[in-house]
Design an enzyme around this catalytic site. Structure first.
Site, mmCIF file in Angstrom:
data_model
loop_
_atom_site.group_PDB
_atom_site.id
_atom_site.type_symbol
_atom_site.label_atom_id
_atom_site.label_comp_id
_atom_site.label_asym_id
_atom_site.label_seq_id
_atom_site.Cartn_x
_atom_site.Cartn_y
_atom_site.Cartn_z
ATOM 1 N NE ARG A 1 -29.749 16.234 -93.508
ATOM 2 C CZ ARG A 1 -30.159 16.026 -94.761
ATOM 3 N NH1 ARG A 1 -29.556 15.171 -95.543
ATOM 4 N NH2 ARG A 1 -31.178 16.700 -95.238
ATOM 5 C CG HIS B 1 -33.610 13.574 -92.764
ATOM 6 N ND1 HIS B 1 -33.404 14.614 -91.888
ATOM 7 C CD2 HIS B 1 -34.643 12.857 -92.275
ATOM 8 C CE1 HIS B 1 -34.306 14.523 -90.902
ATOM 9 N NE2 HIS B 1 -35.054 13.470 -91.122
ATOM 10 C CE1 TYR C 1 -32.169 16.784 -99.312
ATOM 11 C CE2 TYR C 1 -33.507 14.871 -99.864
ATOM 12 C CZ TYR C 1 -32.663 15.537 -98.986
ATOM 13 O OH TYR C 1 -32.323 14.954 -97.797
HETATM 14 C C1 LIG Z 1 -43.508 17.654 -85.508
HETATM 15 C C2 LIG Z 1 -42.778 16.907 -86.568
HETATM 16 N N1 LIG Z 1 -43.061 17.160 -87.871
HETATM 17 C C3 LIG Z 1 -42.389 16.485 -88.830
HETATM 18 C C4 LIG Z 1 -41.466 15.541 -88.516
HETATM 19 C C5 LIG Z 1 -40.700 14.803 -89.616
HETATM 20 N N2 LIG Z 1 -39.309 15.288 -89.591
HETATM 21 C C6 LIG Z 1 -38.346 14.589 -88.973
HETATM 22 S S1 LIG Z 1 -36.871 15.391 -89.041
HETATM 23 C C7 LIG Z 1 -37.534 16.655 -89.936
HETATM 24 C C8 LIG Z 1 -36.682 17.799 -90.386
HETATM 25 C C9 LIG Z 1 -35.903 18.404 -89.289
HETATM 26 O O1 LIG Z 1 -35.023 19.350 -89.808
HETATM 27 P P1 LIG Z 1 -34.068 20.165 -88.855
HETATM 28 O O2 LIG Z 1 -34.843 20.714 -87.717
HETATM 29 O O3 LIG Z 1 -33.338 21.124 -89.702
HETATM 30 O O4 LIG Z 1 -33.090 19.056 -88.261
HETATM 31 P P2 LIG Z 1 -32.044 18.123 -89.060
HETATM 32 O O5 LIG Z 1 -32.817 16.903 -89.475
HETATM 33 O O6 LIG Z 1 -31.527 18.883 -90.207
HETATM 34 O O7 LIG Z 1 -30.991 17.765 -88.071
HETATM 35 C C10 LIG Z 1 -38.888 16.458 -90.152
HETATM 36 C C11 LIG Z 1 -39.758 17.388 -90.897
HETATM 37 C C12 LIG Z 1 -41.216 15.295 -87.147
HETATM 38 N N3 LIG Z 1 -40.298 14.416 -86.741
HETATM 39 N N4 LIG Z 1 -41.881 15.992 -86.200
#
Ligand SMILES: Cc1ncc(C[n+]2csc(CCOP(=O)(O)OP(=O)(O)O)c2C)c(N)n1
Ligand SMILES: [Mg+2]
Length: 363
Positions: free
Chosen positions: A257, A261, A270
């Site tokens: 990415r 985020h 980070y």
């Molecule tokens: C159940 C849940 N816990 C926490 C969050 C907060 N949150 C949003 S995106 C994210 C990280 C997701 O990482 P990844 O699965 O690697 O996807 P990326 O954002 O890298 O595309 C988190 C912890 C959420 N949306 N849903």
């Protein structure tokens, strides 16, 4: 006492174009030049959409937005492997997949402005609404795959999620069920190496995510996610396998990415500048462009035309998005369940009553 191995496993790695866009020496491409050009055109369109969305957000014309920069090959290459009757379950960063599926960019802008009309994807596109809760849509996708198998419907289900989602129970439950019932599902994990500020090494002790498939009796493969040809090949093989009754596949796409985020994040807190720079130099669009130029599928004139066309289309969709009447606040409740539950009806009535006494909405 014997400790002979009873079974040994390995994880395959697929790359077709190296980081400079050079193909593997004995490449036999099953793709027409037109198809490769479509990849390039939609990857460019996705990039332009993404850049525009970030600008709109900064100008207060869009809500929080999750950039897809750097993941265009993973998304476009895989989305082109599914047929129109297959069902796609996206997470929240799947703008490239949505565009391939034919979701109007106007709707993507609406979604990211908190307008529920952005989630009302026409049923004919077989594209589920965005799933913000991490991993919760993976069991839904497996349920749909089970339904397809029951009904002898040849549709395949593709489900997209990130590296972070593989730490959720939902992922493991879904993978297990898909393996036991040999369901027509393709699990598509974009390992962009970060889940907000959590790096992949804190997400799992496994050297790959693809190997998690082994525990569930499923095939797993790791693909260079910035190589659109490799991604497409892996996805096509998995879709064909699923359609012909061969069961599910987990594809881990190794990518990055490039952006924060979301617009609510600051990744420089980070991640190191060196790491970011190293991945910027692996840009998936540039890699494909170099390959196409060497194959005489890309000229500067063609590149300019593609970019101008993408900019025109995105500008038109911004106009369309901003030209819509203001959303109805009741949509917030209506789209939660198929039917309104009594508590939701009560909350909706409460909000509408509250709003009635305030200034009229600006149109
Ligand atoms: C159940 C849940 N816990 C926490 C969050 C907060 N949150 C949003 S995106 C994210 C990280 C997701 O990482 P990844 O699965 O690697 O996807 P990326 O954002 O890298 O595309 C988190 C912890 C959420 N949306 N849903
Ligand atoms: Mg991630």
């Amino acid at each position: 006492m014997s400790k002979e191995p009873i079974k040994q496993f390995s994880v395959k790695w697929l790359q077709i174009l190296d980081e400079d866009g050079h193909p593997e020496p004995d490449l036999h491409l099953a793709l027409e030049p037109k198809e490769i050009q479509s990849f390039y055109e939609v990857m460019t369109l996705t990039r332009v959409f993404d850049e525009r969305a970030l600008v709109l957000q900064r100008e207060g014309r869009l809500g929080t937005y999750a950039s897809v920069r750097g993941q265009e090959a993973a998304q476009v290459g895989s989305a082109y492997a599914f047929g129109p009757t297959d069902w796609i379950f996206p997470a929240f960063r799947e703008m490239g997949v949505a565009i391939v599926r034919g979701v109007a960019m106007r709707m993507l802008f609406q979604y990211w402005s908190g307008d529920e009309r952005g989630s009302e994807v026409p049923l004919s596109l077989h594209y589920f609404p965005t799933a913000i809760p991490v991993a919760t849509h993976i069991p839904h996708a497996v349920g749909a795959a089970w339904a397809a198998k029951f009904r002898r419907d040849p549709s395949v289900v593709g489900v997209y999620f990130g590296d972070g989602a593989t730490s959720k129970g939902d992922f493991h439950e879904a993978m297990n069920m898909a393996g036991v019932f040999q369901l027509p599902a393709v699990f598509f994990c974009q390992n962009n190496q970060w889940a907000i500020s959590v790096p992949i090494r804190r997400q799992t002790a496994s050297p790959t995510l693809a190997q998690k498939a082994i525990a569930y009796g499923i095939e797993g493969i790791r693909v260079d996610g910035n190589d659109v040809l490799a991604v497409h090949q892996a996805a096509k093989d998995a879709v064909e396998k699923a359609r012909s009754g061969g069961g599910p596949t987990l594809i881990e796409c190794l990518t990055y990415r490039i952006g924060d985020h979301t617009t609510a994040d600051d990744a420089s807190r980070y991640r190191t500048e060196e790491e970011l720079k190293a991945w910027i130099s692996k840009d998936p669009i540039e890699r494909l462009r170099k390959f196409m130029a060497a194959q005489k599928m890309w000229t500067p004139e063609y590149g300019d035309r593609v970019l101008a066309d993408a900019e025109r289309r995105v500008a038109e969709s911004v106009k369309e998005y901003e030209g819509q009447p203001a959303p109805d606040p009741a949509d917030l409740f209506r789209n939660t369940y198929y039917d309104l539950t009594p508590p939701l009806r009560e909350q909706m009535d409460g909000l509408l009553n509250f709003l009635k006494d305030r200034e009229p909405r600006k149109e």
